[in-house]
Write a protein that holds these residues in place. Structure first.
Motif, mmCIF file in Angstrom:
data_model
loop_
_atom_site.group_PDB
_atom_site.id
_atom_site.type_symbol
_atom_site.label_atom_id
_atom_site.label_comp_id
_atom_site.label_asym_id
_atom_site.label_seq_id
_atom_site.Cartn_x
_atom_site.Cartn_y
_atom_site.Cartn_z
ATOM 1 N N ASP A 146 0.830 -1.211 0.000
ATOM 2 C CA ASP A 146 0.000 0.000 0.000
ATOM 3 C C ASP A 146 0.859 1.253 0.000
ATOM 4 O O ASP A 146 0.572 2.218 -0.728
ATOM 5 C CB ASP A 146 -0.921 -0.009 1.224
ATOM 6 C CG ASP A 146 -1.821 1.214 1.280
ATOM 7 O OD1 ASP A 146 -2.749 1.301 0.444
ATOM 8 O OD2 ASP A 146 -1.588 2.091 2.132
ATOM 9 N N LEU A 147 1.922 1.253 0.797
ATOM 10 C CA LEU A 147 2.796 2.423 0.849
ATOM 11 C C LEU A 147 3.470 2.649 -0.504
ATOM 12 O O LEU A 147 3.559 3.783 -0.984
ATOM 13 C CB LEU A 147 3.833 2.263 1.955
ATOM 14 C CG LEU A 147 4.714 3.490 2.222
ATOM 15 C CD1 LEU A 147 4.965 3.659 3.713
ATOM 16 C CD2 LEU A 147 6.037 3.401 1.488
ATOM 17 N N LEU A 148 3.956 1.578 -1.118
ATOM 18 C CA LEU A 148 4.580 1.703 -2.435
ATOM 19 C C LEU A 148 3.604 2.283 -3.456
ATOM 20 O O LEU A 148 3.949 3.181 -4.231
ATOM 21 C CB LEU A 148 5.072 0.343 -2.918
ATOM 22 C CG LEU A 148 6.482 -0.081 -2.517
ATOM 23 C CD1 LEU A 148 6.725 -1.532 -2.900
ATOM 24 C CD2 LEU A 148 7.531 0.819 -3.152
ATOM 25 N N GLN A 149 2.383 1.790 -3.456
ATOM 26 C CA GLN A 149 1.393 2.270 -4.410
ATOM 27 C C GLN A 149 1.036 3.734 -4.159
ATOM 28 O O GLN A 149 0.809 4.491 -5.110
ATOM 29 C CB GLN A 149 0.140 1.390 -4.352
ATOM 30 C CG GLN A 149 0.368 -0.002 -4.919
ATOM 31 C CD GLN A 149 -0.838 -0.899 -4.775
ATOM 32 O OE1 GLN A 149 -1.715 -0.665 -3.933
ATOM 33 N NE2 GLN A 149 -0.911 -1.943 -5.589
ATOM 34 N N LYS A 150 1.013 4.138 -2.901
ATOM 35 C CA LYS A 150 0.718 5.530 -2.579
ATOM 36 C C LYS A 150 1.858 6.460 -2.993
ATOM 37 O O LYS A 150 1.633 7.636 -3.277
ATOM 38 C CB LYS A 150 0.416 5.682 -1.081
ATOM 39 C CG LYS A 150 -0.986 5.227 -0.683
ATOM 40 C CD LYS A 150 -1.231 5.424 0.804
ATOM 41 C CE LYS A 150 -2.720 5.328 1.137
ATOM 42 N NZ LYS A 150 -3.332 4.061 0.773
ATOM 43 N N CYS A 151 3.072 5.945 -3.007
ATOM 44 C CA CYS A 151 4.216 6.748 -3.456
ATOM 45 C C CYS A 151 4.292 6.812 -4.977
ATOM 46 O O CYS A 151 4.681 7.842 -5.543
ATOM 47 C CB CYS A 151 5.520 6.163 -2.921
ATOM 48 S SG CYS A 151 5.792 6.348 -1.158
ATOM 49 N N LEU A 152 3.964 5.715 -5.638
ATOM 50 C CA LEU A 152 4.184 5.593 -7.077
ATOM 51 C C LEU A 152 2.903 5.747 -7.885
ATOM 52 O O LEU A 152 2.815 5.284 -9.023
ATOM 53 C CB LEU A 152 4.854 4.252 -7.392
ATOM 54 C CG LEU A 152 6.263 4.068 -6.799
ATOM 55 C CD1 LEU A 152 6.806 2.680 -7.096
ATOM 56 C CD2 LEU A 152 7.218 5.134 -7.317
#
Length: 343
Positions: free
Chosen positions: A317-323
């Motif tokens: 989830d964090l990766l998707q929110k960054c990218l």
């Protein structure tokens, strides 16, 4: 679409073999990145794709290291001879190669303080003003008395030597850049190992923004890892592509191709927070996967990162929110600090 990270050795006039860094998946050069192009505009000395692209002429609020601003350092700008510099500092082994010159280890002769020496190339010769890079380092890393206290390394001293800007920076010992650190541990970190690294990176960039600085060139090579303690401490270096922070849109970009946010290519503009969060996402992906999430402009614009199914839902989830391709859907730095995966 990702490819394994690789640093090749190349040789060219004025450099040592092994000093430059590249990925084979894309090309780059020493120039301002232009929207709508897969690679920066070509100039005389093509650089590796992991090298920051800079231009010597640019707007004060949006440019890199060779712009000048009213000096906020406690020392007045002054021109020195090579002998003046060598009276105070000893240049030692070469550590690497930057966008405008070599990086050397060094020491201050009066107290043996270990320092990092960079030559940032020709400046405009206006001795009543100081280069923007100096101002950004003072803002982010404090005055010389603040050595070791901030996330950014401290600028210890700076010289105008024969129209070259020589920066003398704090050099934590022992330390290694994050690119080489990952190579020493097998190319990537497990999720639980990566979590404290990402937590430090997010806090680091929140602090740098709070001090009025936009770095714009976050990448593995610009993160030092202090390895002298059980818990590695991360430090930020190289503000040569940076600028002053502002709330509005930026319409020029200086940085490394593989870390360029997609809105620069599609819209020709970006905001500070969204740019930094995108680059943090690329960093985390590289730390976890040992590869870049994107290797070309087309991939940055239109392809989704290949996120491993082995990662926890919180990390994914964090990766998707960054990218997120859309900057308004991207998390803010403040939201990242509160994200459950980091807490």
């Amino acid at each position: 679409m990702s490819s394994k990270r690789k640093r090749e050795t190349i040789s060219s006039e004025g450099s040592k073999e092994g000093a430059k860094r590249r990925r084979t998946a894309s090309n780059s050069s020493q120039a301002e990145l232009r929207k709508g192009e897969d690679t920066p505009v070509q100039r005389q000395s093509p650089r590796a794709s992991r090298t920051c692209s800079k231009s010597r002429q640019h707007n004060q609020n949006e440019g890199g290291s060779h712009n000048t601003v009213p000096c906020k350092s406690k020392r007045t700008a002054k021109s020195y001879s090579r002998a003046d510099f060598e009276d105070k500092y000893e240049e030692m082994e070469q550590l690497g190669e930057g966008g405008f010159g070599a990086v050397y280890a060094g020491r201050r002769k009066e107290d043996n303080l270990q320092v990092r020496l960079t030559n940032s190339g020709i400046i405009d010769g206006n001795l009543q003003r100081c280069p923007l890079e100096v101002m950004l380092m003072v803002l982010a890393g404090g005055q010389p008395a603040a050595i070791g206290k901030h996330s950014a390394v401290t600028l210890v001293d700076w010289f105008e030597v024969e129209r070259d800007l020589v920066l003398v920076m704090e050099r934590p010992v022992p330390s290694i850049d994050l690119f080489y650190y990952l190579e020493t541990v097998g190319g990537s970190l497990q999720e639980e190992e990566a979590k404290p690294f990402m937590k430090q990176l997010v806090s680091m960039m929140a602090d740098v923004h709070a001090r009025g600085v936009l770095h714009r060139d976050l990448k593995l090579e610009n993160i030092l890892v202090e390895t002298g303690t059980d818990t590695p401490r991360l430090r930020l270096i190289d503000f040569g592509c940076g600028c002053l922070l502002k709330n509005g849109l930026y319409r020029r970009f200086f940085g490394t191709t593989l870390y360029t946010p997609p809105e620069w290519f599609t819209r020709g503009c970006y905001r500070a927070d969204a740019c930094t969060v995108w680059q943090l996402g690329v960093l985390l992906y590289e730390i976890l996967c040992g590869a870049a999430p994107f290797n070309t402009r087309r991939e940055i614009i239109s392809e989704e990162p290949d996120i491993s199914a082995k990662l926890s839902p919180g990390c994914e989830d964090l990766l998707q929110k960054c990218l997120s391709k859309c900057p308004v859907d991207r998390a803010s730095l403040e939201e990242l600090q509160r994200h459950p995966w980091l807490n």
